[in-house]
Scaffold this motif. Sequence first.
Motif, PDB file in Angstrom:
ATOM      1  N   ILE A  25      44.794  37.699  42.306  1.00 57.99           N
ATOM      2  CA  ILE A  25      44.917  36.974  43.539  1.00 57.99           C
ATOM      3  C   ILE A  25      44.069  35.627  43.851  1.00 57.99           C
ATOM      4  O   ILE A  25      44.549  34.821  44.208  1.00 57.99           O
ATOM      5  N   ILE A  26      42.945  35.609  42.878  1.00 59.44           N
ATOM      6  CA  ILE A  26      41.802  34.235  42.824  1.00 59.44           C
ATOM      7  C   ILE A  26      42.871  33.229  42.374  1.00 59.44           C
ATOM      8  O   ILE A  26      42.907  32.013  42.837  1.00 59.44           O
ATOM      9  N   SER A  27      43.645  33.405  41.134  1.00 59.71           N
ATOM     10  CA  SER A  27      44.484  32.480  40.487  1.00 59.71           C
ATOM     11  C   SER A  27      45.634  32.197  41.358  1.00 59.71           C
ATOM     12  O   SER A  27      45.934  31.025  41.536  1.00 59.71           O
ATOM     13  N   LYS A  28      46.134  33.033  42.443  1.00 60.84           N
ATOM     14  CA  LYS A  28      47.101  32.483  43.299  1.00 60.84           C
ATOM     15  C   LYS A  28      46.664  31.789  44.109  1.00 60.84           C
ATOM     16  O   LYS A  28      47.213  30.881  44.727  1.00 60.84           O
ATOM     17  N   LYS A  62      35.269  37.998  44.517  1.00 66.67           N
ATOM     18  CA  LYS A  62      33.873  38.273  43.846  1.00 66.67           C
ATOM     19  C   LYS A  62      32.895  39.426  44.283  1.00 66.67           C
ATOM     20  O   LYS A  62      32.112  40.062  43.412  1.00 66.67           O
ATOM     21  N   PHE A  63      32.785  39.318  45.739  1.00 68.80           N
ATOM     22  CA  PHE A  63      31.945  40.378  46.310  1.00 68.80           C
ATOM     23  C   PHE A  63      32.439  41.707  46.039  1.00 68.80           C
ATOM     24  O   PHE A  63      31.945  42.639  45.762  1.00 68.80           O
ATOM     25  N   SER A  70      47.304  41.976  47.796  1.00 68.88           N
ATOM     26  CA  SER A  70      47.950  41.263  47.145  1.00 68.88           C
ATOM     27  C   SER A  70      49.500  41.429  47.319  1.00 68.88           C
ATOM     28  O   SER A  70      50.129  40.516  46.923  1.00 68.88           O
ATOM     29  N   ASN A  71      49.884  42.545  47.881  1.00 70.24           N
ATOM     30  CA  ASN A  71      51.321  42.495  48.297  1.00 70.24           C
ATOM     31  C   ASN A  71      51.750  42.107  49.885  1.00 70.24           C
ATOM     32  O   ASN A  71      53.154  42.359  50.113  1.00 70.24           O
ATOM     33  N   ASP A  72      50.656  41.628  50.487  1.00 67.71           N
ATOM     34  CA  ASP A  72      51.011  41.157  51.914  1.00 67.71           C
ATOM     35  C   ASP A  72      51.886  39.743  51.892  1.00 67.71           C
ATOM     36  O   ASP A  72      51.119  38.975  51.684  1.00 67.71           O
ATOM     37  N   GLN A  73      52.922  39.735  51.918  1.00 67.27           N
ATOM     38  CA  GLN A  73      53.861  38.676  51.621  1.00 67.27           C
ATOM     39  C   GLN A  73      53.530  37.486  52.744  1.00 67.27           C
ATOM     40  O   GLN A  73      53.424  36.239  52.372  1.00 67.27           O
TER      41      GLN A  73
END
Length: 714
Positions: free
Chosen positions: A697-700, A674-675, A645-648
């Motif tokens: 993350i999925i939404s992003k 989902k897995f 999530s934080n890996d720009q």
Amino acid sequence: MSATKTARSRAAPAKENGAAKVEEGLNLFKSDKFDADVYVKSKCSLNEKEIKQLCSYLLDLKKASAEEMRRSVYANYAAFIRTSKEISDLEGELSSIRNLLSTQATLIHGLAEGVHIDSLSVKVSDSNGDLSNLENRGSSDIEKWSVEFPDLLDVLLAERRVDEALAALDEGERLVAEAKQNKTLDPAVIQSLQSVQNAIIERRQRLADQLAEAACQPSTRGAELRAAISALKKLGDGPRAHSLLLNAHYQRYQYNMQSLRPSNTSYGGAYTAALSQLVFSAIAQAASDSLAIFGKERAYTSELVMWATKQTEAFALLVKRHALASSAAAGGLRAAAECVQIALGHCSLLEARGLALCPVLLKLFRPSVEQALDANLRRIEESTAALAAADDWVLTLHPTGTRQSGRSSTGSLGSAVQHKLTSSAHRFNLMVQDFFEDVGPLLSMQLGGQTLEGLFHVFNSYVSMLIKALPGSMEEEANFEGSGNKIVRMAETEAQQIALYANASVLADELLPRAAMKLSPLHQANYRDDTHRRTSDRQNRHPEQREWKRRLVNSVDRLKDTFCRQHALDLIFTEDGDSHLSADMYINMDGNVDELEWFPSPIFQELYVKLNRMASIAADMFVGRERFATLLLMRLTDTVILWLSNDQSFWDDIEEGPRPLGPLGLQQFCLDMKFVICFASQGRYLSRNLHRVVNEIISKAIAAFAATGMDPYR
């Protein structure tokens, strides 16, 4: 008898000849020029024959010396008998002198009684000897009384009839004062009364000095001392009397202390008990005498408190020098605490007499006890660090039933048997349990908080060593809290690394807080079962201890974070520094793959395998405490997803990369997320934070796909 004398006369010439030879041999030693060193050196080169001759010569000297002593005794025997007879005669003469003195004292006493009865009928105990009695007898009688009254006082002082002397002084002062008010007296009479008044002042001072001298004598004790002090107070010298009373008690216990010697051993409990008995008994007796004679007058009470405080401070210095110093330097916390408790026990008995001196002792003893406390904590830390250097990081039950000091501990050892720990953690736990057996007395010294703080730093240092045992741990983490350059054996396998976490978590969550409960006045010594034990711990733990446990858990979190970060990095990156989790693995799917295989990406499969493997290892390590394993796996999963999530750079490539995210890449990405949700939920380490981050993350990713103009839901 004649035969005996004849035999002696025959033996005499032979003995005299032997004595003459001995005398000649001794002339060498009698010379002023005799040099002992030269004589010894001259005799050191003797051969065996000469040595035998010398030994024979010395034996002759010994026999001659014995004979000389015998002759001397016989020669002086008559003088000895004569001296003994003279001593006996002297004793008889001394007895006669004593009888004469007794007869003379009786005569003087009779004369004094006669004067006492006949002198103007003015007796100390006669209430009619007032001014009118003197006036009725005339001026000549007053002058006669003026001459005789000082002699009466001298007799009373000489015979140490203190009460009568006090009464006579008071009565004389009253009569003189009343006589001076009479305006019709002759000047000669007034002068006589003035001389009486001067005599009264002088005798009063003499009596005061006499009483003070008696009070200062070591043999003056008990009722005699109180009588002397009371009489001195009646003379109007109260401050001096009170000081003498306190000094008398001081001198008494100082004299008693001469037979008291400090113990040669490191434990000074016996010395402390004996010294406490002497000092505080003297203070208690002084307080009783002061109250009985002087009452509760503020000036005398203040002096008593100051004196008692001074004696308490001197007592504390002696105990520190002869008992606490060695114990504190050696880290003997139990011995130091017991000495303090003994002293406080005796000192607290004075509170019933209005003397609260325990704070004085606590203030003076505190530095020594703190020194012993620090030495104990430092010993725990150093011993644990030494064991960590050789620890194989394998969890085992503790093999023995005794603690390091040899004292049995059913309750605390039972706790150790219930948990699997490595050797260094077992040692750490047993030393802490033993340590808390000694810190109970520290509550009265307000050292409970300092004890907890010191133990936290020791535990934090141990956690830092556990972090250092993780392969590839960051240098700043390894050196945290002063672990420095201590050598620690590396935990190579996952089982060993999980054992590190097991050590820290079990110690911080259960063993150390339970041991620290001994600092609580609500501590329960025995527990019936584990459930009841945990319930009691929660109910009895004070806010200070709850905060302390929270800090312990935070220290464990440092180890847990380091563990999870390293495993996450090992999972994400290769040994060459390449990433297994990059945006290219999703962007490049479209155009290179015709159809989605609907199988998770390799990195998430590896994450799944790693979590299952660790869960299996932890299940054997945390029997009955699965919560610890769940928290560890939950944190590891969170670490991997949070890194994503934080890996720009990953999201820059997804959102603005040279190629847009295609339908297959988006599907694979959502499948992977989902897995993660699926196996985390099945393993019961799905946290709310993980669920929220995955959805974000999925939404992003969907938003990045929608930015290309395509419908993500088609």
